[in-house]
Motif scaffolding. Structure first.
Motif, mmCIF file in Angstrom:
data_model
loop_
_atom_site.group_PDB
_atom_site.id
_atom_site.type_symbol
_atom_site.label_atom_id
_atom_site.label_comp_id
_atom_site.label_asym_id
_atom_site.label_seq_id
_atom_site.Cartn_x
_atom_site.Cartn_y
_atom_site.Cartn_z
ATOM 1 N N ALA A 60 2.492 -15.674 1.986
ATOM 2 C CA ALA A 60 2.104 -14.375 1.442
ATOM 3 C C ALA A 60 2.855 -13.291 2.204
ATOM 4 O O ALA A 60 2.708 -13.173 3.427
ATOM 5 C CB ALA A 60 0.602 -14.181 1.578
ATOM 6 N N THR A 61 3.663 -12.500 1.471
ATOM 7 C CA THR A 61 4.439 -11.476 2.185
ATOM 8 C C THR A 61 3.510 -10.419 2.796
ATOM 9 O O THR A 61 3.845 -9.834 3.818
ATOM 10 C CB THR A 61 5.506 -10.822 1.274
ATOM 11 N N GLY A 62 2.333 -10.191 2.193
ATOM 12 C CA GLY A 62 1.363 -9.267 2.793
ATOM 13 C C GLY A 62 0.953 -9.751 4.187
ATOM 14 O O GLY A 62 0.808 -8.951 5.117
ATOM 15 N N GLY A 99 -0.379 2.482 0.862
ATOM 16 C CA GLY A 99 -0.348 1.611 -0.318
ATOM 17 C C GLY A 99 1.042 1.497 -0.922
ATOM 18 O O GLY A 99 1.204 0.974 -2.019
ATOM 19 N N LYS A 100 2.057 2.016 -0.209
ATOM 20 C CA LYS A 100 3.424 1.963 -0.752
ATOM 21 C C LYS A 100 4.094 0.632 -0.435
ATOM 22 O O LYS A 100 3.641 -0.106 0.439
ATOM 23 C CB LYS A 100 4.258 3.087 -0.140
ATOM 24 N N LEU A 101 5.203 0.370 -1.132
ATOM 25 C CA LEU A 101 5.926 -0.880 -0.883
ATOM 26 C C LEU A 101 6.911 -0.713 0.274
ATOM 27 O O LEU A 101 7.561 0.326 0.404
ATOM 28 C CB LEU A 101 6.707 -1.312 -2.132
ATOM 29 N N ASP A 104 3.279 -15.661 -2.591
ATOM 30 C CA ASP A 104 2.205 -14.769 -3.040
ATOM 31 C C ASP A 104 2.574 -13.357 -2.581
ATOM 32 O O ASP A 104 2.790 -13.125 -1.397
ATOM 33 C CB ASP A 104 0.915 -15.327 -2.398
ATOM 34 N N GLY A 105 2.697 -12.444 -3.534
ATOM 35 C CA GLY A 105 3.046 -11.062 -3.175
ATOM 36 C C GLY A 105 4.546 -10.813 -3.140
ATOM 37 O O GLY A 105 4.987 -9.749 -2.737
ATOM 38 N N PHE A 106 5.314 -11.776 -3.557
ATOM 39 C CA PHE A 106 6.769 -11.640 -3.619
ATOM 40 C C PHE A 106 7.288 -12.468 -4.778
ATOM 41 O O PHE A 106 6.865 -13.609 -4.904
ATOM 42 C CB PHE A 106 7.404 -12.121 -2.305
ATOM 43 N N GLY A 119 -14.398 -4.878 -2.079
ATOM 44 C CA GLY A 119 -15.317 -5.882 -1.512
ATOM 45 C C GLY A 119 -14.631 -6.846 -0.547
ATOM 46 O O GLY A 119 -15.274 -7.698 0.054
ATOM 47 N N ARG A 120 -13.305 -6.718 -0.402
ATOM 48 C CA ARG A 120 -12.580 -7.679 0.456
ATOM 49 C C ARG A 120 -12.933 -7.494 1.934
ATOM 50 O O ARG A 120 -13.020 -6.368 2.414
ATOM 51 C CB ARG A 120 -11.068 -7.479 0.318
ATOM 52 N N ARG A 121 -13.116 -8.590 2.634
ATOM 53 C CA ARG A 121 -13.351 -8.545 4.088
ATOM 54 C C ARG A 121 -12.541 -9.685 4.715
ATOM 55 O O ARG A 121 -12.343 -10.728 4.096
ATOM 56 C CB ARG A 121 -14.826 -8.777 4.436
ATOM 57 N N ASN A 165 -3.824 3.666 -5.709
ATOM 58 C CA ASN A 165 -2.388 3.893 -5.552
ATOM 59 C C ASN A 165 -1.628 2.568 -5.652
ATOM 60 O O ASN A 165 -0.582 2.477 -6.307
ATOM 61 C CB ASN A 165 -2.121 4.561 -4.189
ATOM 62 N N ARG A 166 -2.166 1.515 -5.009
ATOM 63 C CA ARG A 166 -1.493 0.209 -5.061
ATOM 64 C C ARG A 166 -1.459 -0.328 -6.484
ATOM 65 O O ARG A 166 -0.473 -0.919 -6.916
ATOM 66 C CB ARG A 166 -2.189 -0.792 -4.138
ATOM 67 N N LEU A 167 -2.566 -0.103 -7.239
ATOM 68 C CA LEU A 167 -2.603 -0.581 -8.629
ATOM 69 C C LEU A 167 -1.569 0.166 -9.479
ATOM 70 O O LEU A 167 -0.886 -0.431 -10.313
ATOM 71 C CB LEU A 167 -4.001 -0.404 -9.231
#
Ligand SMILES: Nc1ncnc2c1ncn2[C@@H]1O[C@H](COP(=O)(O)OP(=O)(O)O)[C@@H](O)[C@H]1O
Length: 243
Positions: A40-42, A66-68, A96-98, A133-135, A188-190
């Protein structure tokens, strides 16, 4: 990175989908099932942020808005990760994410063969709730979700129920929220996803590699259906069902 014929290596797949769709969850489950790394690049960006390297402060500002991150930086991080895996005898991957932009997809195409691209899809109102809701457990690094999604079907869209993904007791007190999971940054990310990443779907659709998958609900509903469309079986689940 050398190109290897598909018969001599493991799968080389890409997972696409908006922030919050659950790419990480399904990519990591599939990677365990198939014995390939989940890259996952994130995560690579967050590892870099947590380090004291020269990139860290530059990245923090970009990510927290939230920018790339630039194609050059992200491709460097990914190449390093793939090279390390290759040296350790890894074969195949689930990305994932790339790629997040058509430019990234073109660069990737120039160096490695992608076999299939899975595009996970979910309604936008649900995506925002899921991101908020992410943790993450600050100790073990696992991802959880405290949101309980229960939306009614309307305007031709199906009802969706997704139970929270709660942590075990020993992680409960160590839960943290990502700095980029505030409502403003999520929206912003969306928006950036729709502008920059949606064209990536078209790129792979034109190559005949895109598999569209509408998530029908949470993991119990979605996982077996996803395996079915991928022509895979989960041996663990088969064992449980037979017991
Ligand atoms: N392929 C990429 N190109 C540019 N920036 C990226 C890429 N992957 C990750 N990032 C950066 O890392 C952040 C977090 O990524 P990620 O964890 O994949 O977010 P999400 O799961 O919310 O989509 C992104 O907002 C972006 O700043």
């Amino acid at each position: 990175m050398a190109r290897r014929p598909a018969a001599e290596r493991n799968v080389q797949w890409v997972f696409l989908g908006c922030p919050g769709v659950g790419k990480g969850t399904y990519a990591s489950r599939l990677s365990r099932l198939l014995g390939v790394p989940h890259i996952a690049t994130g995560d690579l960006v967050r590892d870099e942020l947590a380090s004291t390297g020269p990139l860290a402060s530059q990245l923090a500002e970009i990510v927290n808005q939230g920018k790339l991150v630039s194609d050059e930086i992200i491709f460097n991080l990914l190449s390093k990760r793939l090279k390390k895996g290759e040296d350790q005898g890894e074969s195949g991957f689930i990305l994932d994410g790339f790629p997040r932009t058509v430019k990234q997809a073109e660069i990737l195409d120039g160096v490695i063969d992608i076999d299939m691209v899975v595009n996970l899809k979910l309604r936008e109102d649900v995506l925002v709730e899921k991101c908020l809701g992410r943790r993450i457990c600050s100790q073990c690094g696992k991802n959880f979700n405290v949101a309980c999604i229960d939306v009614k079907g309307e305007n031709g869209l199906p009802a969706i129920y997704m139970a929270p993904l709660l942590p075990p007791n020993n992680c409960m007190s160590k839960m943290i929220t990502r700095a980029d999971d505030t409502e403003e940054v999520v929206r912003n990310r969306l928006r950036i996803y729709n502008d920059m990443s949606q064209p990536v779907e078209g790129f792979y659709r034109d190559q005949g590699k895109l598999l569209e998958f509408d998530l029908p609900g949470g993991i119990p509903e979605s996982w077996p259906k996803l395996l079915h469309v991928l022509n895979l079986e989960d041996q663990e689940e088969l064992k449980l069902a037979a017991a």
